[in-house]
Design a protein around this motif. Structure first.
Motif, PDB file in Angstrom:
ATOM      1  N   ASN A  92       0.816  -1.220   0.000  1.00  0.00           N
ATOM      2  CA  ASN A  92       0.000   0.000   0.000  1.00  0.00           C
ATOM      3  C   ASN A  92       0.846   1.264   0.000  1.00  0.00           C
ATOM      4  O   ASN A  92       0.326   2.356  -0.247  1.00  0.00           O
ATOM      5  N   THR A  93       2.129   1.129   0.314  1.00  0.00           N
ATOM      6  CA  THR A  93       3.000   2.295   0.434  1.00  0.00           C
ATOM      7  C   THR A  93       4.266   2.086  -0.382  1.00  0.00           C
ATOM      8  O   THR A  93       4.647   0.952  -0.687  1.00  0.00           O
ATOM      9  N   ALA A  94       4.931   3.197  -0.692  1.00  0.00           N
ATOM     10  CA  ALA A  94       6.150   3.133  -1.495  1.00  0.00           C
ATOM     11  C   ALA A  94       7.306   2.521  -0.714  1.00  0.00           C
ATOM     12  O   ALA A  94       8.217   1.924  -1.311  1.00  0.00           O
ATOM     13  N   THR A  95       7.309   2.674   0.603  1.00  0.00           N
ATOM     14  CA  THR A  95       8.346   2.090   1.454  1.00  0.00           C
ATOM     15  C   THR A  95       7.687   1.526   2.704  1.00  0.00           C
ATOM     16  O   THR A  95       6.611   1.984   3.121  1.00  0.00           O
ATOM     17  N   GLY A  96       8.350   0.547   3.315  1.00  0.00           N
ATOM     18  CA  GLY A  96       7.839  -0.019   4.547  1.00  0.00           C
ATOM     19  C   GLY A  96       6.614  -0.880   4.319  1.00  0.00           C
ATOM     20  O   GLY A  96       6.169  -1.118   3.202  1.00  0.00           O
ATOM     21  N   GLY A  97       6.056  -1.353   5.409  1.00  0.00           N
ATOM     22  CA  GLY A  97       4.871  -2.175   5.333  1.00  0.00           C
ATOM     23  C   GLY A  97       5.187  -3.623   4.991  1.00  0.00           C
ATOM     24  O   GLY A  97       6.331  -4.002   4.747  1.00  0.00           O
ATOM     25  N   THR A  98       4.153  -4.432   4.968  1.00  0.00           N
ATOM     26  CA  THR A  98       4.278  -5.854   4.668  1.00  0.00           C
ATOM     27  C   THR A  98       3.579  -6.158   3.359  1.00  0.00           C
ATOM     28  O   THR A  98       2.430  -5.766   3.149  1.00  0.00           O
ATOM     29  N   GLY A  99       4.286  -6.851   2.470  1.00  0.00           N
ATOM     30  CA  GLY A  99       3.715  -7.177   1.182  1.00  0.00           C
ATOM     31  C   GLY A  99       2.688  -8.297   1.279  1.00  0.00           C
ATOM     32  O   GLY A  99       2.758  -9.164   2.147  1.00  0.00           O
ATOM     33  N   SER A 100       1.705  -8.252   0.376  1.00  0.00           N
ATOM     34  CA  SER A 100       0.659  -9.268   0.332  1.00  0.00           C
ATOM     35  C   SER A 100       0.762 -10.025  -0.986  1.00  0.00           C
ATOM     36  O   SER A 100       1.021  -9.439  -2.041  1.00  0.00           O
ATOM     37  N   LEU A 101       0.539 -11.328  -0.917  1.00  0.00           N
ATOM     38  CA  LEU A 101       0.536 -12.138  -2.129  1.00  0.00           C
ATOM     39  C   LEU A 101      -0.784 -12.041  -2.877  1.00  0.00           C
ATOM     40  O   LEU A 101      -0.888 -12.513  -4.012  1.00  0.00           O
ATOM     41  N   THR A 102      -1.792 -11.432  -2.245  1.00  0.00           N
ATOM     42  CA  THR A 102      -3.108 -11.284  -2.869  1.00  0.00           C
ATOM     43  C   THR A 102      -3.190  -9.929  -3.564  1.00  0.00           C
ATOM     44  O   THR A 102      -3.057  -8.889  -2.906  1.00  0.00           O
ATOM     45  N   PRO A 103      -3.385  -9.896  -4.872  1.00  0.00           N
ATOM     46  CA  PRO A 103      -3.471  -8.596  -5.559  1.00  0.00           C
ATOM     47  C   PRO A 103      -4.702  -7.823  -5.113  1.00  0.00           C
ATOM     48  O   PRO A 103      -5.774  -8.413  -4.916  1.00  0.00           O
ATOM     49  N   PRO A 104      -4.588  -6.511  -4.942  1.00  0.00           N
ATOM     50  CA  PRO A 104      -5.730  -5.716  -4.482  1.00  0.00           C
ATOM     51  C   PRO A 104      -6.759  -5.514  -5.598  1.00  0.00           C
ATOM     52  O   PRO A 104      -6.426  -5.512  -6.783  1.00  0.00           O
ATOM     53  N   THR A 105      -7.994  -5.359  -5.178  1.00  0.00           N
ATOM     54  CA  THR A 105      -9.088  -5.025  -6.098  1.00  0.00           C
ATOM     55  C   THR A 105      -9.529  -3.597  -5.805  1.00  0.00           C
ATOM     56  O   THR A 105     -10.004  -3.311  -4.702  1.00  0.00           O
ATOM     57  N   PRO A 106      -9.366  -2.675  -6.742  1.00  0.00           N
ATOM     58  CA  PRO A 106      -9.705  -1.270  -6.472  1.00  0.00           C
ATOM     59  C   PRO A 106     -11.202  -1.077  -6.223  1.00  0.00           C
ATOM     60  O   PRO A 106     -12.033  -1.841  -6.709  1.00  0.00           O
ATOM     61  N   SER A 107     -11.499  -0.041  -5.462  1.00  0.00           N
ATOM     62  CA  SER A 107     -12.881   0.374  -5.249  1.00  0.00           C
ATOM     63  C   SER A 107     -13.180   1.577  -6.142  1.00  0.00           C
ATOM     64  O   SER A 107     -12.343   2.465  -6.302  1.00  0.00           O
ATOM     65  N   THR A 108     -14.381   1.601  -6.710  1.00  0.00           N
ATOM     66  CA  THR A 108     -14.787   2.735  -7.547  1.00  0.00           C
ATOM     67  C   THR A 108     -15.972   3.476  -6.928  1.00  0.00           C
ATOM     68  O   THR A 108     -16.720   4.143  -7.626  1.00  0.00           O
ATOM     69  N   SER A 109     -16.130   3.336  -5.618  1.00  0.00           N
ATOM     70  CA  SER A 109     -17.254   4.003  -4.951  1.00  0.00           C
ATOM     71  C   SER A 109     -17.076   5.520  -4.916  1.00  0.00           C
ATOM     72  O   SER A 109     -18.054   6.258  -4.795  1.00  0.00           O
ATOM     73  N   THR A 110     -15.836   5.976  -4.991  1.00  0.00           N
ATOM     74  CA  THR A 110     -15.553   7.409  -5.052  1.00  0.00           C
ATOM     75  C   THR A 110     -14.526   7.655  -6.152  1.00  0.00           C
ATOM     76  O   THR A 110     -13.698   6.781  -6.449  1.00  0.00           O
ATOM     77  N   SER A 111     -14.559   8.829  -6.741  1.00  0.00           N
ATOM     78  CA  SER A 111     -13.600   9.167  -7.790  1.00  0.00           C
ATOM     79  C   SER A 111     -12.298   9.649  -7.163  1.00  0.00           C
ATOM     80  O   SER A 111     -12.269  10.127  -6.024  1.00  0.00           O
ATOM     81  N   GLY A 112     -11.208   9.512  -7.909  1.00  0.00           N
ATOM     82  CA  GLY A 112      -9.910   9.950  -7.416  1.00  0.00           C
ATOM     83  C   GLY A 112      -8.806   9.028  -7.901  1.00  0.00           C
ATOM     84  O   GLY A 112      -9.013   8.170  -8.768  1.00  0.00           O
ATOM     85  N   ILE A 113      -7.611   9.193  -7.323  1.00  0.00           N
ATOM     86  CA  ILE A 113      -6.430   8.441  -7.726  1.00  0.00           C
ATOM     87  C   ILE A 113      -5.908   7.654  -6.532  1.00  0.00           C
ATOM     88  O   ILE A 113      -5.775   8.189  -5.437  1.00  0.00           O
TER      89      ILE A 113
END
Length: 217
Positions: A92-113
């Motif tokens: 979820n972040t450019a540095t740090g955190g723990t990686g997940s083997l499950t690819p994320p599914t984006p939400s389109t409930s709100t507009s943005g980046i």
């Protein structure tokens, strides 16, 4: 009590002195450091030679990704994809955190980046993080004028669609001067509900409806 000389000069900023800056090369490099006594206490010192090897850690190539990924507001989404022969990890972040083997599914409930990051691991080494950008665009705005049109039987009404710059398609087309365009002329024989679909430059669609009332003579 020594004057130091560094060889070979490859990837070094200077070749003499007690300190040098070495840029890590693609492969191992062995430097030989030779110290010649400067004569300060020559009876106690002899020339010295020291070897230092710099071996870079192996770096895995990043996975292949598609970015940016574009969606419209409330559009059905799919899990993000990245390909490669190694283990794919998502962050979820450019540095740090723990990686997940499950690819994320984006939400389109709100507009943005929203940006995710993905790596590839080969031979127990992880690649740099590659950003995957998801753009969720708002739907085009549709405004129809007149909002409450009414005509007498045999007459016609000019209807105009405005709002977000878009391409407009009208239906049903049988009682219209044209099925496309901002402005159409409607001449139904009975009260009819017209639907206009707006498609913007991101291929996002939104609809508007208007009921054209036809009164008897």
């Amino acid at each position: 009590y020594y004057n130091w000389t560094w060889t070979p000069p490859d990837f070094l900023d200077v070749t003499t002195g007690t300190h040098v800056n070495a840029t890590v090369s693609p492969g191992p490099v062995t430097y030989t450091v030779t110290g010649i006594t400067n004569g300060s206490i020559s009876t106690l010192c002899s020339n010295r030679t020291i070897s230092i090897t710099i071996s870079p850690f192996a770096v895995s190539p990043p996975p292949a990704v598609t970015s940016p990924v574009d969606y419209c507001l409330n559009q059905t989404t799919h899990a993000l994809t990245a390909s490669g022969p190694g283990i794919i990890r998502w962050y979820n972040t450019a540095t740090g955190g723990t990686g997940s083997l499950t690819p994320p599914t984006p939400s389109t409930s709100t507009s943005g980046i929203k940006t995710w990051y993905v790596t590839q691991e080969l031979n127990n080494t992880e690649s740099m993080r590659v950003p995957v950008v998801v753009n969720v665009a708002p739907l085009p705005v549709v405004i129809i004028t007149p909002a409450v049109p009414a005509i007498c039987f045999g007459d016609s009404s000019i209807m105009t669609a405005t709002g977000t710059p878009a391409l407009y398609n009208w239906s049903p087309a049988t009682a219209l001067s044209s099925a496309t365009g901002n402005t159409v002329i409607a001449f139904p024989n009975s009260t009819t509900i017209f639907t206009v679909t707006a498609t913007d430059n991101k291929n996002c669609k939104n609809t508007g409806t208007v009921s054209l009332q036809v009164n008897p003579i």
